[in-house]
Scaffold this motif. Structure first.
Motif, PDB file in Angstrom:
ATOM      1  N   LEU B  25       0.871  -1.187   0.000  1.00  0.00           N
ATOM      2  CA  LEU B  25       0.000   0.000   0.000  1.00  0.00           C
ATOM      3  C   LEU B  25       0.897   1.223   0.000  1.00  0.00           C
ATOM      4  CD1 LEU B  25      -2.940   1.142   0.520  1.00  0.00           C
ATOM      5  CD2 LEU B  25      -2.415   0.973   2.924  1.00  0.00           C
ATOM      6  N   GLY B  26       0.692   2.093  -1.002  1.00  0.00           N
ATOM      7  CA  GLY B  26       1.549   3.271  -1.130  1.00  0.00           C
ATOM      8  C   GLY B  26       1.076   4.430  -0.286  1.00  0.00           C
ATOM      9  N   PRO B  27       1.899   5.485  -0.145  1.00  0.00           N
ATOM     10  CA  PRO B  27       1.488   6.662   0.633  1.00  0.00           C
ATOM     11  C   PRO B  27       0.276   7.327  -0.018  1.00  0.00           C
ATOM     12  CG  PRO B  27       3.839   6.720   0.083  1.00  0.00           C
ATOM     13  CD  PRO B  27       3.249   5.609  -0.689  1.00  0.00           C
ATOM     14  N   GLY B  28      -0.694   7.653   0.791  1.00  0.00           N
ATOM     15  CA  GLY B  28      -1.891   8.338   0.306  1.00  0.00           C
ATOM     16  C   GLY B  28      -2.837   7.445  -0.474  1.00  0.00           C
ATOM     17  N   GLU B  29      -2.544   6.171  -0.528  1.00  0.00           N
ATOM     18  CA  GLU B  29      -3.384   5.269  -1.318  1.00  0.00           C
ATOM     19  C   GLU B  29      -4.510   4.675  -0.460  1.00  0.00           C
ATOM     20  OE1 GLU B  29      -2.924   1.381  -4.262  1.00  0.00           O
ATOM     21  OE2 GLU B  29      -1.383   1.799  -2.788  1.00  0.00           O
ATOM     22  N   ILE B  30      -5.667   4.459  -1.087  1.00  0.00           N
ATOM     23  CA  ILE B  30      -6.744   3.742  -0.396  1.00  0.00           C
ATOM     24  C   ILE B  30      -6.887   2.382  -1.073  1.00  0.00           C
ATOM     25  CG2 ILE B  30      -9.179   3.714   0.261  1.00  0.00           C
ATOM     26  CD1 ILE B  30      -9.201   6.746   0.016  1.00  0.00           C
ATOM     27  N   LEU B  31      -6.588   1.342  -0.331  1.00  0.00           N
ATOM     28  CA  LEU B  31      -6.695  -0.022  -0.867  1.00  0.00           C
ATOM     29  C   LEU B  31      -7.919  -0.675  -0.243  1.00  0.00           C
ATOM     30  CD1 LEU B  31      -5.429  -2.454  -2.442  1.00  0.00           C
ATOM     31  CD2 LEU B  31      -4.315  -3.075  -0.314  1.00  0.00           C
ATOM     32  N   ALA B  32      -8.862  -1.091  -1.098  1.00  0.00           N
ATOM     33  CA  ALA B  32     -10.042  -1.791  -0.584  1.00  0.00           C
ATOM     34  C   ALA B  32      -9.774  -3.292  -0.590  1.00  0.00           C
ATOM     35  CB  ALA B  32     -11.260  -1.480  -1.434  1.00  0.00           C
ATOM     36  N   VAL B  33     -10.104  -3.927   0.516  1.00  0.00           N
ATOM     37  CA  VAL B  33     -10.004  -5.388   0.577  1.00  0.00           C
ATOM     38  C   VAL B  33     -11.430  -5.913   0.509  1.00  0.00           C
ATOM     39  CG1 VAL B  33      -9.228  -7.366   1.912  1.00  0.00           C
ATOM     40  CG2 VAL B  33      -7.939  -5.238   1.994  1.00  0.00           C
ATOM     41  N   LEU B  34     -11.740  -6.582  -0.592  1.00  0.00           N
ATOM     42  CA  LEU B  34     -13.105  -7.012  -0.854  1.00  0.00           C
ATOM     43  C   LEU B  34     -13.200  -8.529  -0.726  1.00  0.00           C
ATOM     44  CD1 LEU B  34     -15.935  -6.112  -2.016  1.00  0.00           C
ATOM     45  CD2 LEU B  34     -15.011  -6.577  -4.274  1.00  0.00           C
ATOM     46  N   GLY B  35     -14.257  -8.998  -0.120  1.00  0.00           N
ATOM     47  CA  GLY B  35     -14.429 -10.444  -0.003  1.00  0.00           C
ATOM     48  C   GLY B  35     -15.690 -10.769   0.763  1.00  0.00           C
ATOM     49  N   ALA B  36     -16.127 -12.010   0.628  1.00  0.00           N
ATOM     50  CA  ALA B  36     -17.341 -12.434   1.330  1.00  0.00           C
ATOM     51  C   ALA B  36     -17.033 -12.638   2.809  1.00  0.00           C
ATOM     52  CB  ALA B  36     -17.836 -13.741   0.714  1.00  0.00           C
ATOM     53  N   SER B  37     -18.079 -12.867   3.614  1.00  0.00           N
ATOM     54  CA  SER B  37     -17.876 -13.162   5.042  1.00  0.00           C
ATOM     55  C   SER B  37     -17.017 -14.409   5.179  1.00  0.00           C
ATOM     56  CB  SER B  37     -19.219 -13.420   5.718  1.00  0.00           C
ATOM     57  OG  SER B  37     -19.984 -12.264   5.681  1.00  0.00           O
ATOM     58  N   GLY B  38     -16.031 -14.355   6.061  1.00  0.00           N
ATOM     59  CA  GLY B  38     -15.180 -15.518   6.286  1.00  0.00           C
ATOM     60  C   GLY B  38     -14.031 -15.631   5.298  1.00  0.00           C
ATOM     61  N   SER B  39     -13.863 -14.629   4.457  1.00  0.00           N
ATOM     62  CA  SER B  39     -12.782 -14.721   3.462  1.00  0.00           C
ATOM     63  C   SER B  39     -11.428 -14.349   4.067  1.00  0.00           C
ATOM     64  CB  SER B  39     -13.083 -13.821   2.265  1.00  0.00           C
ATOM     65  OG  SER B  39     -13.223 -12.490   2.694  1.00  0.00           O
ATOM     66  N   GLY B  40     -11.438 -13.769   5.272  1.00  0.00           N
ATOM     67  CA  GLY B  40     -10.183 -13.472   5.960  1.00  0.00           C
ATOM     68  C   GLY B  40      -9.822 -11.994   5.978  1.00  0.00           C
ATOM     69  N   LYS B  41     -10.735 -11.156   5.504  1.00  0.00           N
ATOM     70  CA  LYS B  41     -10.358  -9.736   5.389  1.00  0.00           C
ATOM     71  C   LYS B  41     -10.239  -9.033   6.746  1.00  0.00           C
ATOM     72  CE  LYS B  41     -15.052  -8.484   3.931  1.00  0.00           C
ATOM     73  NZ  LYS B  41     -15.681  -9.704   4.453  1.00  0.00           N
ATOM     74  N   THR B  42     -11.132  -9.368   7.692  1.00  0.00           N
ATOM     75  CA  THR B  42     -11.011  -8.733   9.009  1.00  0.00           C
ATOM     76  C   THR B  42      -9.797  -9.274   9.754  1.00  0.00           C
ATOM     77  OG1 THR B  42     -13.377  -8.300   9.111  1.00  0.00           O
ATOM     78  CG2 THR B  42     -12.218  -8.312  11.195  1.00  0.00           C
ATOM     79  N   THR B  43      -9.483 -10.560   9.545  1.00  0.00           N
ATOM     80  CA  THR B  43      -8.264 -11.120  10.149  1.00  0.00           C
ATOM     81  C   THR B  43      -7.048 -10.351   9.636  1.00  0.00           C
ATOM     82  OG1 THR B  43      -9.311 -13.284  10.212  1.00  0.00           O
ATOM     83  CG2 THR B  43      -6.915 -13.240  10.424  1.00  0.00           C
ATOM     84  N   LEU B  44      -7.055 -10.067   8.343  1.00  0.00           N
ATOM     85  CA  LEU B  44      -5.940  -9.319   7.742  1.00  0.00           C
ATOM     86  C   LEU B  44      -5.802  -7.949   8.423  1.00  0.00           C
ATOM     87  CD1 LEU B  44      -3.894  -9.281   5.322  1.00  0.00           C
ATOM     88  CD2 LEU B  44      -5.638  -8.028   4.070  1.00  0.00           C
ATOM     89  N   LEU B  45      -6.951  -7.300   8.621  1.00  0.00           N
ATOM     90  CA  LEU B  45      -6.944  -5.974   9.249  1.00  0.00           C
ATOM     91  C   LEU B  45      -6.416  -6.069  10.686  1.00  0.00           C
ATOM     92  CD1 LEU B  45      -7.916  -3.482   7.795  1.00  0.00           C
ATOM     93  CD2 LEU B  45     -10.048  -3.599   9.046  1.00  0.00           C
ATOM     94  N   ASN B  46      -6.853  -7.099  11.398  1.00  0.00           N
ATOM     95  CA  ASN B  46      -6.408  -7.265  12.787  1.00  0.00           C
ATOM     96  C   ASN B  46      -4.927  -7.596  12.878  1.00  0.00           C
ATOM     97  OD1 ASN B  46      -8.858  -6.651  13.946  1.00  0.00           O
ATOM     98  ND2 ASN B  46      -9.598  -8.753  13.890  1.00  0.00           N
ATOM     99  N   LEU B  47      -4.410  -8.255  11.865  1.00  0.00           N
ATOM    100  CA  LEU B  47      -2.963  -8.529  11.840  1.00  0.00           C
ATOM    101  C   LEU B  47      -2.191  -7.228  11.662  1.00  0.00           C
ATOM    102  CD1 LEU B  47      -2.955 -11.740   9.634  1.00  0.00           C
ATOM    103  CD2 LEU B  47      -2.064 -11.573  11.963  1.00  0.00           C
ATOM    104  N   VAL B  48      -2.700  -6.376  10.792  1.00  0.00           N
ATOM    105  CA  VAL B  48      -2.022  -5.094  10.574  1.00  0.00           C
ATOM    106  C   VAL B  48      -2.136  -4.228  11.833  1.00  0.00           C
ATOM    107  CG1 VAL B  48      -1.988  -2.981   9.188  1.00  0.00           C
ATOM    108  CG2 VAL B  48      -2.405  -5.178   8.089  1.00  0.00           C
ATOM    109  N   ALA B  49      -3.321  -4.299  12.477  1.00  0.00           N
ATOM    110  CA  ALA B  49      -3.534  -3.471  13.680  1.00  0.00           C
ATOM    111  C   ALA B  49      -2.705  -3.961  14.863  1.00  0.00           C
ATOM    112  CB  ALA B  49      -5.008  -3.482  14.051  1.00  0.00           C
ATOM    113  N   GLY B  50      -2.345  -5.240  14.852  1.00  0.00           N
ATOM    114  CA  GLY B  50      -1.579  -5.774  15.981  1.00  0.00           C
ATOM    115  C   GLY B  50      -2.442  -6.482  16.991  1.00  0.00           C
ATOM    116  N   VAL B  51      -3.729  -6.604  16.703  1.00  0.00           N
ATOM    117  CA  VAL B  51      -4.616  -7.339  17.601  1.00  0.00           C
ATOM    118  C   VAL B  51      -4.311  -8.833  17.492  1.00  0.00           C
ATOM    119  CG1 VAL B  51      -7.032  -7.796  18.166  1.00  0.00           C
ATOM    120  CG2 VAL B  51      -6.372  -5.577  17.274  1.00  0.00           C
TER     121      VAL B  51
END
Lengths: 473, 332
Positions: B25-51
């Protein structure tokens, strides 16, 4: 906290022969507790169903709350005096069941009403829309309620099985023993060769009878669902709730008021509060009870604050402490006697303080857990995601949000500790009597009016819980 | 700005959260992570957040591998689906608490920017859903994060409010040059706000590209399905062609054998000599009419102006894709 129970088992196991002589009382206790708790459940379920069908506002629940808040032995005292006015002597099983039903049916109601609201609304609506009636309706509605009914029965059964005050007041004069009163009698019996061992064996038996019900843990009921069910039989529901409140509160209150305020010999208005205060036992009892309940509450508040930042520890500790709250208090009391008899703590107010803390800690931790489970832990985590240190996040977010829950815990513990009897009766020593012990001693000394005056004060103090913050009430 | 290198996180033996995810993800960029429920997108976000901590792989923020850092060390901000506002704090206090140097004037300016100018003393329960989401965004901006994580931030809002707010927020983020990782299951949201889209399925990133390109040329069946508006017809491919109407049409994907031909509602248009079909249902849409047309190969939904019961001849407007049915994740 498991140590007193372990010591009890270790000591009691060497006197298992005692069981042979008390099996009839054990069976009697089992039968009485099971059937009375079923009765309480029946009455409470009926009232909760009527209130649910009538769509009564939750404020109506407040009507039944006082009956549950009065300490059972104070209720027993009140019923005793009221029924005496009608020339009925409520000693024996009948009187005990009457007091227990008036006390624990409201508990069944309070436990089940939220479950009815969350579980039954949509199901009942579906039954009505699809014209499911009679037995078929019961088949649709009862199974989802079973876990809640069973859990409520378990809680009430444990409370009745371990109750000491009511059988002490109404059972013993008629020669009716239950396991708690039997354990107490054996402990102080001059005829017994090993009073402590025999009492411990009886305590073990009590624990065994309580164990199965411990598995029936209560479940959380969640958010009320939308339920556009038409109100039915509103008048009947209101009359039933009012009638029961009248039975549970006004009847004992009437008896206590009459006994405490009127002198039966002179037939004139003569409040017995001054006479009661003149008794050193009552003064000690009031001061000790106040001191113990305030210290217990303070210590548990500190414990709550210390544990607030460790939700995992709160959950774990609460599960353990539940044992000492749910199991009959007799077990904890006997265990502490066995454990601390050789130490300097024994026969001092400190042993009572320890017992109170161990007994009531589960209540404080439950309210704390309710707060943490309500999303506070996550909101603290959100603070940390935004760069706040753990300490700062708890200080600025966690603790302020937990404050009402800690206050609720204090509100719960304070009046219950103030009117505690089972532990106090086992663990008090001259000079460390509590208000509950003072009432029993006054009664056994023939000071009925003074006992009524103290009972009245205890009843009023127990209503403090009515001011419990709504969100955790 | 943010770089994930072969990041994996599992939950037990049979459940994969994310597997071998790499993205940048570049500076100033908005990257959308698209996927159905259970596809792993919130897990990905939590990994980046450190949760959550990854089982394997590296997460770089700038030059530093932050995979093992505590959440508070990462200097990120998070906009949650349920807002996660602090009920005891005022709107203004939400901002002041997360600012590195509490600056009341700056916080008030930020509130003005997100349209909460006069509401600084209100508590969350005194705000509407849209206003709460604005507070959540203002709080995220006030933290001056290196990256904002947005977890389905508009899904609790009604559709009309959602459409307006997501454009507003995207403009604001672009104007302030903030990088954002925006998780959503709403394809319209991904198309509207993101400069690039990563499509996730079964814990893996199956395609990452410009939103319009992922929509028009999905690399996998899963990527095609993530955007919806999709017809799937079982076809037999021979020499890179499929029998269509009176002739053949070239397809991309597999060259020989059975497969699923995937195309959007707007990819078929009326054309003489095309595959004939009868309109069996007509649906009113927003700015377009959708028809269900019974073709010899099966029923399809087409954006078309036609009347119920009429017969139409349809031909593809571009190159259609055919995917293997064996492994929908892989392009054959």
């Amino acid at each position: 906290m498991a140590l007193p129970l372990l010591v009890l088992v270790w000591r009691g196991a060497r006197h298992l022969g005692t069981w042979l002589g008390v099996w009839d009382i054990a069976l009697y206790s089992l039968g009485l507790s099971s059937l009375t708790s079923l009765g309480c459940l029946g009455v409470g379920t009926g009232l909760a169903w009527l209130a649910f069908r009538a769509r009564l506002d939750p404020r109506w629940d407040t009507l039944l709350l006082p009956a549950y808040l009065i300490p059972p032995f104070v209720s027993a005292l009140g019923f005793l005096y009221t029924l005496e006015l009608l020339h009925i002597r409520p000693y024996g099983v009948g009187g005990m069941v009457l007091v227990w039903v008036s006390h624990y049916a409201p508990l069944a109601y309070l436990l089940l009403r939220p479950t009815f609201e969350t579980r039954l609304g949509p199901l009942l609506l579906a039954c009505e829309v699809h014209r499911v009636t009679g037995f078929r309706r019961l088949r649709a509605l009862l199974p989802p309620l079973f876990p809640a009914l069973l859990a409520s029965w378990g809680i009430i059964y444990l409370a009745i099985l371990g109750n000491y005050g009511v059988p002490a007041l109404l059972g013993l004069p008629a020669g009716v023993y239950t396991l708690p009163t039997l354990a107490y009698s054996r402990l102080f019996s001059p005829l017994s060769s090993s009073p402590v061992g025999e009492a411990a064996a009886i305590g073990m038996l009590l624990g065994l009878l309580a164990l199965p019900a411990l598995a029936l843990t209560p479940e959380t009921s969640g958010e009320p669902s939308l339920r556009p069910v038409l109100p039915r039989r509103v008048g009947l529901a209101q009359a039933s709730l009012s009638g029961f409140a009248l039975l549970g509160v006004l009847l004992p209150l009437l008896g206590l008021l009459h006994k405490a305020l009127f002198n039966p010999y002179s037939g004139v208005w003569q409040p017995a509060f001054v006479e009661a205060w003149a008794l050193p036992l009552v003064r000690h009892g009031l001061l000790n009870s106040l001191g113990l309940s305030l210290s217990t509450t303070g210590l548990l508040l500190l414990l709550g604050l210390a544990l607030a930042t460790r939700p995992g520890a709160v959950r774990l500790l609460r599960r353990w402490l539940d044992l000492s709250y749910l199991l009959p208090g007799t077990l904890l009391g006997l265990g502490l006697i066995l454990l601390l008899a050789p130490t300097a703590l024994y026969a001092t107010p400190w042993i009572l303080l320890l017992a109170y803390v161990l007994h009531f800690a589960a209540l404080m931790l439950r309210t704390l857990e309710a707060g943490l489970g309500g999303g506070i832990e996550r909101l603290v985590q959100v603070g940390q995601l935004f760069g706040l240190s753990s300490l700062r996040a708890w200080w600025r977010i966690g603790i302020p949000l937990l404050r009402p829950y800690l206050a609720a815990g204090a509100f719960l513990v304070l009046p219950l500790a103030l009117s505690e009897l089972t532990l106090s009766a086992l663990l008090y020593a001259p000079g460390s009597e509590t208000l509950g012990v003072a009432v029993l001693s006054a009664l056994s000394g023939g000071l009925f009016r003074e006992a009524a005056a103290v009972g009245l004060i205890l009843m009023l103090l127990s209503f403090l819980l009515l001011f419990l913050p709504r969100r955790v009430g | 700005m943010l770089r994930l290198e072969r990041v994996s996180k599992g939950f037990g033996k049979d459940t994969t959260g994310v597997a071998e995810v790499s993205l940048e993800l570049g500076p100033g960029e908005i990257l959308a992570v698209l996927g159905a429920s259970g596809s792993g997108k919130t897990t990905l976000l939590n990994l980046v957040a450190g949760v959550l901590r990854p089982d394997r792989g590296k997460i770089f923020l700038g030059q530093a591998d932050i995979a093992q850092w505590m959440p508070e060390q990462r200097r990120l901000a998070y906009v949650f689906q349920d807002h996660a506002l602090w009920p005891h704090l005022s709107v203004l206090d939400h901002l002041l608490l997360v600012m590195k140097q509490a600056n009341r004037k700056e916080a008030l300016g930020l509130l003005e920017q997100v349209g909460l100018g006069s509401l600084e003393n209100r508590r969350p329960h005194q705000l509407s859903g849209g206003q709460r989401q604005r507070v959540a965004l203002a709080r995220a901006l006030a933290a001056q994060p290196r990256l904002i994580l947005l977890d389905e931030p508009y899904s609790a809002l009604d559709p009309v409010l959602r459409e307006g707010l997501r454009l507003e927020v995207a403009s604001l983020l672009r104007a302030r040059g903030v990088s954002a990782l925006h998780v959503t299951h709403d394809p319209d949201e991904a198309l509207a706000v993101a400069s690039r889209v990563a499509v996730m399925s079964q814990g893996r990133v199956v395609q990452i590209d410009d939103p319009a390109r992922v929509y028009a040329q999905p690399a996998t069946l899963a990527a095609a399905q993530a955007f919806g508006r999709l017809n799937l017809l079982p076809v037999k491919v021979s020499g890179g062609r499929v029998a269509w109407g009176s002739g053949f049409i070239p397809v991309q994907g597999i060259r020989e054998g059975l497969g699923l031909m995937a195309f959007r509602y707007e990819n078929l248009q009326p054309q003489a000599g095309g595959e004939p079909g009868r309109v069996v249902e007509v649906y009113a849409g927003r700015g377009e009419q959708l028809c269900q047309v019974a073709l010899k190969l099966g029923n399809v939904v087409v954006a078309l102006e036609a009347t119920l019961g009429s017969t139409v001849e349809l031909a593809p407007s571009g190159l259609l894709s055919v995917f293997s049915q064996e492994n929908p994740l892989d392009k054959s």
